[in-house]
Write an enzyme that holds these catalytic residues in place. Structure first.
Site, short mmCIF file in Angstrom:
data_model
loop_
_atom_site.label_atom_id
_atom_site.label_comp_id
_atom_site.label_asym_id
_atom_site.label_seq_id
_atom_site.Cartn_x
_atom_site.Cartn_y
_atom_site.Cartn_z
N GLU A 99 0.82 -1.22 0.00
CA GLU A 99 0.00 0.00 0.00
C GLU A 99 0.85 1.27 0.00
O GLU A 99 0.78 2.07 0.92
CB GLU A 99 -0.93 0.00 1.23
N GLU A 114 -3.92 -10.61 -0.37
CA GLU A 114 -4.77 -10.54 0.81
C GLU A 114 -6.19 -10.88 0.37
O GLU A 114 -6.67 -10.33 -0.61
CB GLU A 114 -4.78 -9.14 1.44
#
Ligand code: IPT
Length: 957
Positions: free
Chosen positions: A419, A489
């Protein structure tokens, strides 16, 4: 030597630091001496970076009145609150975003340790010494014997300093100043607690003359020829020996010999030694070749399927300061639950963890300590990864990870970080890594065009999108379409859940391009707390926090597996067993990528009405990966009993292995062989009206309201329709998801405050009928609900009919009845168990007879929420009653109401009352993963529609 206020400019400097040695492989020498500097250190906390001068680093400084902390450790988790407190934020920086500036309020911990060299420490003229820090959050300045030796950032990365020239035999003064906030904090915005401190080992390493420095073990495997090629490139020349393979070659020289390859399933390691003139370094060599081939991630020529998890380092008392035993426990738990891979989200783990992955066998995506997620709040403006001034820091981080971990066979991919948006800095990292290590792939999720990566990786993509990607219908750049896909994820394990894993697994297995995924995440980061049990965000008075979003693991903070892990184990089991129990055959498929089935022993069991009436061994050939066989089950044992019958086939470890005991269950399946007979109760008794009560068979009812009072003398309180469940984290969803956050909508529609209107109590010859309407205030929606009671004289049957009225825009949380029992301790049931299950988390529910206390039925989610339902229950016994369902039902029982469960913030808020509240549900809404992903699939919705279901009650004994 003079001691003055040192400039603290380095704290806000974008550079990675100064004074440290270049990064190198992390290893423990066989013969060079080392001294652990872990232990109790003197500690002084200051509110700002420059509050104190550096005189504490001087020889003879008296720190006698300082406090103490344990190293490794985080100071905020020590000192009973005297040293500040942890802060939890997901992606928001807990300070103003003005890179690289940090707040003036910058908790700064001075750490001091005086040490003598041990007796056996070589003469100070012999070679040198290195001082190694394996992890310090977030920025440190170091002095040894009064000399400033440098400063560094990069919290979860090693930093070494040459200190030989500074050492003396006794009374060495090591001073370390640690700042909580630094420019580095902008690069470390991972979703976790902010925990300053020296949280990994501090070690002094003797470096003899002629010692090894850095080296790179290249050990590839040619799967066609069955040959391994070893070449150890070493900064210092030496010899490499591997006795088992008769290898004895010079460093830099390749040698090819027949070997057994290393895989996560068959983690074959060969012990070797790198001997330089001055030292011997043990090597653990695993031969394997990772390649991107035919658009697939292949190891040793075969495509692999990741059955993985994201692992943060966590211990409920020590934070990210993990001991070896805890790391081993993680690996053993993973292996025992069929996991084959770990993404080290979102930083390189303690190096010992990777040794364990090599040894026990887990594929590893090693991720760099880099996340700049908070910049998303400003549309990624000023993102450090797209600002050349920060690139040296990014490259330093990449190098410290790759150099430290490059000799681990378990590491198959390097991940640039998490991220962090996109930018030139990431590209530079990727280029550097590709150049340094062409033997592994590069991963990064944030770049959907795959400019810098070798795999297309996403997080929380829903089932439909994953399916499209699998079919190659997802579009994207030409480059991306040629790449394999992983979900780095998915399956957000926050609270109850994640749901829908089996559906993902089916899709992964159906399409070659899909190479599996990694559940978010391994462990709940709850912090042990004297009053709250486990604390989460906000519990330390943080002004900005993300609550219990930090408790989203497959294991609880104390490492007990949650139902999510049990479910995942079943969903990813490496052996598939399907078939028809009635015709007595089972089709067994080896789902491993490399191992045959020879390590497993198969057994069968035969159940009638939940009772096991026979067991035996089932001979199964040692199928190769991907192979299947039809195996004949024996004749069912002759019991003379009729009833619902079922085969259970289990694959067990045939022998004890490094990670599991003999008979450990690896995979299982249940195959129905004979159906359940439905319950029938002849409505032969008539309701009899008394003054205050109506009786019907064993049932007594309030004559005016028709409310059930007792069954066979057992008091039953408040029996009525129930649709409310304490919303799970996945029901509530995340704030950025708004269209189908059912937990929020349920409250909006008032399903937590349904009113029950009594319309009629009717007595017939053979039934007592109570007509009601169940509805929330302020809304037109409602449920016409009819309770029809009948009896054969000894048993009491309730049939509930529900007809929705109005425009139901939301599914129901649950649909069933609830009632209170005064005395209930133990529960026995025939149905799914031993643990909880919900419509999309029910793969691991085993049909059989189970027993539990009411307390043990509860699943201790850190933030209390709906939990503990048992699926497919045929009958249950509790509090003196036997309850049989037609059809099967979901059973739960607890010492508090759903409303109390709903208002509790911590488990310690739940107080047992005198009543045990029992829920018998005809339906439950699915769980899904919406706390950070998609909600339940439509087939798991509990829609409001006309429904009828029955229960038969009788008094036991
Ligand atoms: C994703 C993060 O990568 C991870 O660190 C964690 O925060 C997880 O979510 C949620 O628990 S980012 C998500 C907002 C898509």
């Amino acid at each position: 030597m003079s001691f003055r206020t040192t400039s603290t400019d380095y704290v806000e400097d974008v550079s990675p630091g100064s004074g440290a040695l270049p990064p190198r492989a992390w290893y423990a020498s066989s013969d060079a001496t080392s001294l652990s500097l872990n232990g109790t250190w003197r500690f002084r906390l200051s509110p700002t970076a420059d509050a104190e001068d550096d005189s504490f680093a001087a020889d003879g400084y008296d720190a006698g009145d300082w406090a103490e902390v344990a190293v490794p450790g985080h100071w905020v988790l020590q000192g009973d609150g005297a040293f500040g407190a942890p802060i939890y934020t997901n992606h928001l920086y807990p300070f103003p975003v003005d890179p690289p500036r940090v707040p003036t309020e910058n908790p700064t911990g001075d750490h001091l340790r005086v040490f003598d060299l041990p007796e056996d420490w070589p003469a100070l003229t012999d070679g040198g010494a290195v001082l190694r820090f394996d992890g310090v959050e977030s920025c440190a300045r170091v002095w040894l014997n009064g000399t400033d030796i440098g400063e560094f950032k990069g919290s979860r990365l090693p930093h070494e300093f040459a200190v030989g020239h500074l050492l003396k035999p006794a009374g060495n003064v090591l001073a370390v100043r640690v700042h909580q906030w630094s420019a580095g904090s902008y690069l470390e915005d991972q979703d976790q607690w902010w925990l300053p401190g020296i949280f990994r080992d501090v070690t002094l390493l003797h470096r003899p003359t002629g010692c090894a420095a850095d080296f790179f073990v290249h050990a590839s495997y040619d799967h066609v020829e069955g040959l391994g090629t070893l070449r150890v490139d070493s900064d210092v020349d030496g010899r490499v020996t591997v006795p088992e393979l008769d290898i004895d070659v010079a460093t830099g020289e390749p040698v090819t010999v027949p070997v057994e390859p290393w895989t996560a399933e068959t983690p074959r390691l060969y012990d070797g030694v790198l001997a330089t003139e001055g030292e011997r370094v043990p090597l653990r060599i695993g031969f394997r070749t990772v390649a991107l081939e035919d658009g697939l991630i292949k190891v040793n020529g075969r495509a692999i399927l990741f059955k993985g998890v994201n692992r943060h380092e966590w211990h409920p008392e020590r934070g990210r300061a993990l001991d070896l035993q805890t790391m081993r426990e993680d690996v053993l738990l993973m292996k025992r639950h069929n996991l084959n891979s770990v993404r080290t989200s979102h930083y390189p783990p303690h190096p010992a963890f990777l040794d364990l992955c090599d040894e026990y066998g887990l594929w590893v995506i090693d991720e760099c300590d880099l996340e700049t997620h908070g910049f998303t709040e400003q549309a990624w403006r000023d993102n450090p990864v797209d600002d050349d001034r920060w690139t040296p820091a990014l490259l330093d981080r990449a190098a410290r990870m790759v150099e430290r971990d490059k000799n681990h066979p378990s590491v198959v991919m390097w991940s640039l970080g998490n991220e962090a948006g996109t930018g030139r800095g990431l590209t530079a990292m990727s280029e550097w890594i590709h150049g340094r290590d062409g033997s592994r792939l590069v991963h990064y999720e944030g770049d959907w065009n795959c400019r810098d990566t070798d795999v297309y990786s996403r997080m929380y993509a829903d089932h439909a999108e994953v399916e499209r990607i699998g079919r190659g219908l997802d579009g994207g750049t030409r480059l991306r379409r040629g790449l394999p896909f992983i979900q780095c994820e998915y399956g957000h394990a926050m609270g109850n859940g994640p749901g829908g894993l089996a559906d993902y697994q089916r899709i992964f297995e159906a399409h070659e391009r899909l190479q599996g995924g990694f559940i978010w995440e391994w462990i709940d980061h709850g912090i042990k707390h004297p009053e709250l049990g486990y604390a989460y965000g906000g519990d330390f008075g943080e002004e900005l926090h993300d609550g219990n979003f930090v408790c989203d693991g497959l294991i609880f903070p104390d490492r007990t597996p949650s139902p999510g892990l049990v479910e995942y184990k079943k969903v990813i089991e490496p052996v598939r067993m399907e078939g028809d129990g009635a015709d007595g055959t089972v089709r067994i498929t080896n789902g491993y990528d490399f191992a045959d089935l020879s390590a497993l022993a198969f057994v069968w069991a035969y159940q009638v009405d939940g009772e096991t009436v026979g067991t035996g061994a089932l001979p199964v050939p040692a199928l190769a990966p991907g192979e299947s066989a039809e195996v004949k089950l024996p004749e069912p044992p002759a019991t003379g009993r009729s009833g619902e019958s079922l085969w259970t086939v289990r694959a067990l470890l045939a022998e004890e292995t490094a990670w599991g005991p003999k008979d450990h269950v690896v995979a299982w399946a249940q195959l129905p062989a004979g159906e359940r007979q439905s319950v029938s109760v002849a409505a032969s008794a008539a309701p009899v009206a008394g003054e205050r009560l109506i009786t019907l068979g064993p049932g007594a009812f309030d004559a005016r309201t028709g409310a059930l009072r007792s069954i066979g003398g057992v008091d039953v309180a408040g029996l009525r329709l129930d649709v409310w469940r304490a919303p799970t984290d996945n029901d509530d969803g995340a704030s950025w998801q708004d269209d189908t956050r059912w937990g929020v909508l349920w409250r909006k529609y008032g399903l937590h405050r349904m009113r029950h209107r009594l319309d009629a109590v009717e007595r017939d010859d053979d039934a007592l009928t109570v007509r009601t309407r169940v509805a929330p205030a302020a809304r037109e929606i409602g449920l016409r609900t009819v309770y029809r009671w009948t009896s054969d004289g000894t048993r009491l049957k309730l049939t509930v009919s529900v007809a929705p009225e109005g425009d139901w825009k939301v599914p129901l949380p649950r649909l069933g009845i609830r009632f209170g029992l005064a005395r209930a301790e133990r529960v026995e049931w025939f149905g799914g168990g031993p643990g909880e299950a919900y419509p999309d988390t029910r793969s691991a529910s085993v049909l059989g007879r189970w027993e539990s206390s009411v307390d043990e039925l509860q699943t201790p989610y850190v933030r209390p929420q709906e939990n503990g339902a048992r699926a497919d229950v045929r009958w249950a016994r509790i509090g003196g009653l036997r309850i049989e369902g037609d059809p099967e039902f979901w059973f739960s029982a607890r010492r508090w109401t759903s409303e109390q469960l709903d208002t509790a913030r911590h488990l310690t808020d739940l107080r047992s009352g005198d009543t045990v509240w029992v829920n018998l549900d005809h339906g439950q809404h699915g769980i899904g993963s919406q706390s950070c992903g998609p909600g339940p699939l439509p087939q798991y919705y509990l829609r409001a529609e006309p429904t009828e279901f029955s229960f038969v009650f009788s008094k036991i004994g």
